[in-house]
Write an enzyme that holds these catalytic residues in place. Structure first.
Site, PDB file in Angstrom:
ATOM      1  CD  GLU A 150      -3.152  -1.047   2.027  1.00  0.00           C
ATOM      2  OE1 GLU A 150      -2.967  -0.444   3.090  1.00  0.00           O
ATOM      3  OE2 GLU A 150      -4.225  -1.583   1.720  1.00  0.00           O
ATOM      4  CD  GLU A 310      -4.178  -6.318   2.520  1.00  0.00           C
ATOM      5  OE1 GLU A 310      -4.889  -5.626   3.271  1.00  0.00           O
ATOM      6  OE2 GLU A 310      -2.964  -6.117   2.384  1.00  0.00           O
TER       7      GLU A 310
END
Ligand code: GLA
Ligand code: ZN
Length: 678
Positions: A150, A310
């Site tokens: 991220e 995710e």
């Protein structure tokens, strides 16, 4: 590039065995098998464990895990662990630590807390990625690479300032050109030397408020966003190259975050073998919003399937209110991802942490530590189901006739803009148009203004404030050949440096739209105007509400379809169409209520003969994926009640129920079906 050697939808997620003693690992394998888990992502945050000091590495524990996974037929999405540098590195090389927007030098801690232009960070992260690749290059269960985690760390340090100047020099060549592009005569900002350029931050040009970010100099701030997006990408690329040299056949990704503003994901995706992203909808997010994010992620690489890297099996920890996923919802959201192009279903995380901020984040294996939990059972059920689908869906594609323009530069510039209204948010406008098509179950792609429109019948460009070189010509040639183009208020105002294009908005789009904009009025939230349709037309009400912004336009060839209902511009055009070549270009001059956008979307589709093949009630989402002449239909009942869907005259195989389906399909609340046409 699809996942190495796979032909089914992998099921699994983030696994952090280094947070646990070895005795637990065997139990993990037992539970993974029970749940049908066949892929794990690791080690995402283990840099400190893998490299205890600058000159020593420790892979023994990871070797053991690799062996264990291999023995249990579990594949690995191998992470490079570079999102959180070890403490020794921050101590030894303070340049690794970033400076924040407020000018504060950060201390070690947290994660993704490094300066993207730090040479030391780049050197050491690339070295670690290379070492991991060397070590595991021959592992037969290695199916994908996961770089960093991220990304999104803007920095404002002196080193970044230095690099920014080089980046600008490369882009603009001379200081005169830079002064021109940034309009530096304003407020006496003229610079005479590259060293005089100061990074825009909370210390000078910029500010952050709860409702908007601001900048005194949009041109400078815009370039800083571009530069940061590029700088962070360079960190990713350094690792990418190191890995690619060693394992050329293994696809490489990094986990993106959907509609994440700081990084130009279209640009990033050019350097990713496969897109992956993390989906964390809140309990209150409409299914259309999640669908939009999936479609944007799929569109980054022109419709190639993506990885759902995710999602939480149930709760998050970082939202204000971390609701558990209601029974059936995790399954429903997993299929929603697949329905929009995901080729994996993966969780954060597989075993719930004991300490720190994610200890209340759900996991497949909860703190209870066994298989007798609702969440584990739901995961197991899903794992079995995905297995039963076999190779049918893997690598199948969606097809869409509608493209919505999405552009990060435009997003940044629009929301740096000082005026005309604080209410103007790019995503809100995108969502409005997207949701109208989603409600009709008509598939949508996202596309860049300079993208290839040849697959589309309709292109919609909500608030295309910035017109970069080539965009107008691209729209013109699309319409010329018969396409329908739609754009809205506050479009075509500025060039790629946020400089107004003189001579009347929307500048190069004037010819295509057959109009020019003279003024733009901003209404307070308690004010409104109305869209009054000229002649009663099928699909349209006589009148709709509109507000926020009202362009006051003059037509130069466009036909007026609707006019404003009040104020001093009552009777002036608010909706127009211009015939151009064999197509049409529409202009919507104000922010119409939802019903208007929906009716307009329906009208556009009808005009082009686009419709959904199925009739369904609200909140029943339907999409299709195609592969080798086979057609798969996903039907998702987001309602809290049973829903009936008419399948028309087709015959289908209901894959999950192993039965034939025709006529009406009844789905329980939150239930789904995957049908193959026979
Ligand atoms: C992100 C991160 C994960 C984890 C989850 C928690 O997506 O990538 O490491 O922190 O959030 O929701
Ligand atoms: Zn920096």
């Amino acid at each position: 590039m699809a996942l190495k050697n796979l032909s089914y939808i992998p099921f699994g997620g983030d696994y952090n065995p280094d947070q646990w003693p070895e005795e637990i690992w065997k139990e993990d394998m037992r539970l993974f098998k029970l749940a049908g888990i066949n892929i794990v992502t690791l080690p995402v945050f283990s840099w400190a464990r893998l490299q205890p000091a600058e000159d020593s590495y420790d892979f023994d524990w990871l070797d053991k895990i690799f062996d264990l996974l291999l023995k249990n037929n579990i594949n690995v999405c191998l992470a490079t662990s570079t999102a959180a540098q070890p403490a020794w590195m921050s101590l030894k090389y303070p340049e690794v630590l970033p400076v924040d927007f407020e000018g504060r030098k950060r201390k070690h801690g947290g994660r993704v807390n490094f300066c993207p232009n730090s040479k030391k960070y780049r050197e050491l992260s690339v070295r670690l990625a290379g070492k991991i690749a060397e070590r595991y290059k021959n592992s037969t269960n290695l199916v994908a690479w996961h770089i960093g985690n991220e990304y999104g760390n803007y920095c404002y340090c002196d080193n970044c300032a230095k690099e920014f100047r080089l980046w600008l020099k490369e882009r603009y060549g001379t200081i005169e050109e830079l002064n021109k592009r940034w309009n530096m005569n304003f407020w006496g900002h003229t610079v005479y030397d590259w060293d005089e350029i100061v990074v825009p931050s909370g210390l000078n040009e910029m500010w952050k408020e709860p409702v908007r970010d601001g900048s005194c100099f949009q041109g400078i701030s815009l370039d800083y966003n571009r530069f940061m997006s590029d700088s962070i990408l360079a960190c990713y690329l350094g690792e990418y190259k190191a890995i690619k040299e060693i394992t050329p056949d293994i696809p490489i990704t990094t986990n993106l975050m959907g509609t994440f503003k700081p990084l130009d994901y279209f640009k990033w995706a050019e350097h990713m073998d496969i897109v992956s992203w993390d989906n964390y909808p809140a309990l209150t997010d409409a299914p259309a919003i999640t669908a939009l994010r999936h479609d944007l992620m799929r569109s980054l690489k022109g419709g190639q399937p993506f990885m759902l890297m995710e999602q939480t099996p149930s709760q998050q920890n970082w939202q204000y209110y971390n609701s558990v996923k209601r029974p059936g919802v995790m399954r429903l959201q997993s299929y929603q991802a697949v329905a929009h192009g995901a080729d994996t279903v993966m969780f954060f995380q597989l075993r719930q942490s004991v300490g720190a901020c994610e200890k209340y984040h759900a996991a497949v294996i909860s703190h209870a530590g066994h298989e007798n939990t609702r969440v584990f059972k739901e995961c197991t059920h899903l794992g079995k189901e995905l297995m039963s689908i076999g190779d049918r869906l893997f690598d199948s594609k969606l097809k869409s006739k509608i493209g919505i323009i999405f552009d990060w530069d435009n997003w940044w510039a629009l929301e740096f803009s000082s005026g005309p209204s604080v209410e103007l948010k790019y995503l809100k406008q995108i969502e409005k148009y997207y949701s109208a098509f989603h409600a009709m179950n008509i598939p949508v792609d996202f596309v860049r203004p300079e993208g290839d429109f040849s697959a589309y019948d309709i292109i919609i460009a909500p608030v295309l404030y910035m017109l970069k070189p080539g965009a107008a010509e691209n729209f013109e040639s699309f319409v010329e050949k018969g396409g329908s183009f739609v754009t809205t208020f506050f479009s075509g105002y500025v060039d790629g440096n946020d400089r107004v294009q003189l001579g009347g908005y929307p500048a190069q789009l004037r010819k295509l739209l057959g109009l020019w904009v003279e003024e733009i009025d901003a209404l307070f939230p308690n004010m409104s105007n109305s869209i009054v349709m000229k002649a009663h037309q099928e699909h349209f009400r006589k009148e709709y509400n509109c507000g926020m912004l009202c362009d006051i336009i003059n037509t130069e060839g466009a036909e007026v379809l609707a006019v404003y209902g009040s104020d001093f511009y009552e009777g002036r055009p608010v909706l127009t169409v211009n015939k151009f070549g064999t197509g049409r270009a529409y202009y919507i001059a104000s922010d119409g209520e939802e019903a208007f956008i929906k009716d307009f979307a329906k009208y556009l589709c009808e005009e082009k003969g686009i419709n959904s093949s199925f009739d369904a009630e609200a909140n029943v989402e339907i999409t299709q994926r195609f592969k080798d002449g086979r057609e798969f239909t996903f039907i998702l009942n987001h309602n809290d009640h049973e829903a009936t869907v008419s399948l028309g005259s087709g015959n289908y195989l209901d894959i999950l129920r192993s039965s034939e389906a025709e006529g009406n399909l009844v789905l329980k609340a939150k239930d789904i079906a995957v049908l193959e046409k026979i």
